[in-house]
Motif scaffolding. Structure first.
Motif, PDB file in Angstrom:
ATOM      1  N   ASP A   1      -2.144   7.134  -0.607  1.00  0.00           N
ATOM      2  CA  ASP A   1      -1.233   6.782  -1.689  1.00  0.00           C
ATOM      3  C   ASP A   1      -0.359   7.984  -2.000  1.00  0.00           C
ATOM      4  OD1 ASP A   1      -3.243   8.321  -3.001  1.00  0.00           O
ATOM      5  OD2 ASP A   1      -2.759   7.361  -4.914  1.00  0.00           O
TER       6      ASP A   1
ATOM      7  N   ALA B   1      -7.291   5.553  -3.927  1.00  0.00           N
ATOM      8  CA  ALA B   1      -5.862   5.430  -3.657  1.00  0.00           C
ATOM      9  C   ALA B   1      -5.167   5.219  -5.005  1.00  0.00           C
ATOM     10  CB  ALA B   1      -5.602   4.311  -2.661  1.00  0.00           C
TER      11      ALA B   1
ATOM     12  N   THR C   1       0.829   2.675  -2.227  1.00  0.00           N
ATOM     13  CA  THR C   1      -0.587   2.752  -1.859  1.00  0.00           C
ATOM     14  C   THR C   1      -0.896   1.854  -0.681  1.00  0.00           C
ATOM     15  OG1 THR C   1      -2.863   2.519  -2.707  1.00  0.00           O
ATOM     16  CG2 THR C   1      -1.235   0.929  -3.505  1.00  0.00           C
TER      17      THR C   1
END
Length: 331
Positions: free
Chosen positions: A153, A238, A269
């Motif tokens: 992410d 993430a 993400t």
């Protein structure tokens, strides 16, 4: 092999923008695949190390607790079973030592098997835990030229912004190892959140076409060799947060969020189908502040429906928890 020096973009082609923090000056940003626009395919030499931890290694003796279980995958796209191992160390320092050996062994294995090593990292404290890879013997023994580095992410901010996961990784890891700039796959920070997510997914598909990145025979999603992930104090991984609709995304490889409960609000993400298609995932968690979440995720009563995003991590391959004794103190 000497540590790599900082590679800077000429000002005429740099895409970095001024930081939002008035007191910070603009930083030159190193070259990445996004800047260069190409991803060459190269070849690894064959090495002899085995995947994971070698038998009778010194690192194995450092484990305080080792627990291995097998569980069915939680995502509909993944129908096989996941091997889960929990390693608990006396200190974060010991954790970092063994994590470096784990990553190095996987690097050798995948370079031998398919001439590339695709690595996904998160932000946060994970980068600090990779510090032993920047030291002897790994700085010289790892075939860094075959690494391809990705982010699970990223915050939609300029690369020189204090909130950037890229900047965190650059300062703590990338600036100290000789991964080729073309193999560092950062987001395009000139785009909107939605545009950056679409662009990153398109780049992944390009790497699939070039045979650098594999796809899962089970799910059809990209299959990274290893994901090295941290966990937030609320159990998020993430930019997938508890109760958020993105937890249920099943089609996209990369998606975006504009209302993150943790600042900054705009991020991109990987989705759970991509995360859970991985060959290996290491979840690295240290500190007493995360002990309650670890108890929820790994305790004896965690067999019901997942309540935390981290409980939805269930890769096609192997899942290894790296915990220090403080994080595991309530198990």
């Amino acid at each position: 092999m000497a540590h790599c020096s900082r590679v800077l973009l000429p000002s005429s082609v740099s895409t970095a923008r001024n930081c939002l923090t008035p007191s910070l000056h603009r930083r030159p940003i190193p070259l990445t695949s996004q800047n260069l626009g190409f991803n060459p395919i190269s070849f690894c030499s064959i090495r002899s190390k085995q995947e994971g931890f070698p038998p009778n290694s010194k690192s194995q003796q450092q484990f305080r607790v080792t627990t291995t279980t097998t569980a069915k995958a939680s995502m509909a796209e993944v129908s096989n079973e996941t091997s889960k191992t929990k390693e608990v160390f006396d200190s974060e320092e010991e954790l970092a030592v063994v994590l470096a050996e784990y990553v190095s062994n996987l690097s050798d294995k995948f370079c031998k098997d398919r001439n590339a090593f695709t690595v996904v990292v998160s932000g946060g404290s994970l980068i600090k835990s990779l510090r032993k890879l920047t030291e002897a013997p790994y700085i010289d023994s790892v075939d860094w030229s075959k690494w391809h580095l990705f982010w699970v992410d990223e915050r939609v901010v300029p690369k020189d912004h204090p909130d950037s996961n890229y900047l965190l990784a650059y300062d703590g890891f990338l600036s100290k190892v000789p991964i080729p700039p073309a193999n560092v796959h950062a987001i395009n920070d000139t785009l909107s959140a939605e545009g950056a997510a679409d662009d990153y997914e398109a780049n992944l598909k390009h790497l699939v076409n070039n045979k650098i990145l594999k796809t899962s025979e089970i799910s059809g999603f990209p299959k990274f060799d290893v994901m090295l992930l941290g966990m937030g104090p609320d159990g998020h991984i993430a930019s997938l947060f508890p109760g958020h609709p993105l937890l249920q995304e099943r089609e996209k490889w990369v998606t975006f969020i504009k209302n993150s409960p943790k600042p900054p609000p705009e991020r991109i993400t990987f989705t759970f189908p991509v995360i859970n298609s991985s060959a290996n995932i290491a979840l690295v968690v240290a500190g007493a502040g995360k002990a309650d979440v670890i108890r929820t995720a790994l305790g004896d009563n965690n067999q019901s429906s997942p309540s935390l995003p981290v409980q939805m991590v269930s890769p096609e391959g192997k899942l290894t928890w790296f915990l220090d004794k403080e994080a595991a103190s309530k198990l």
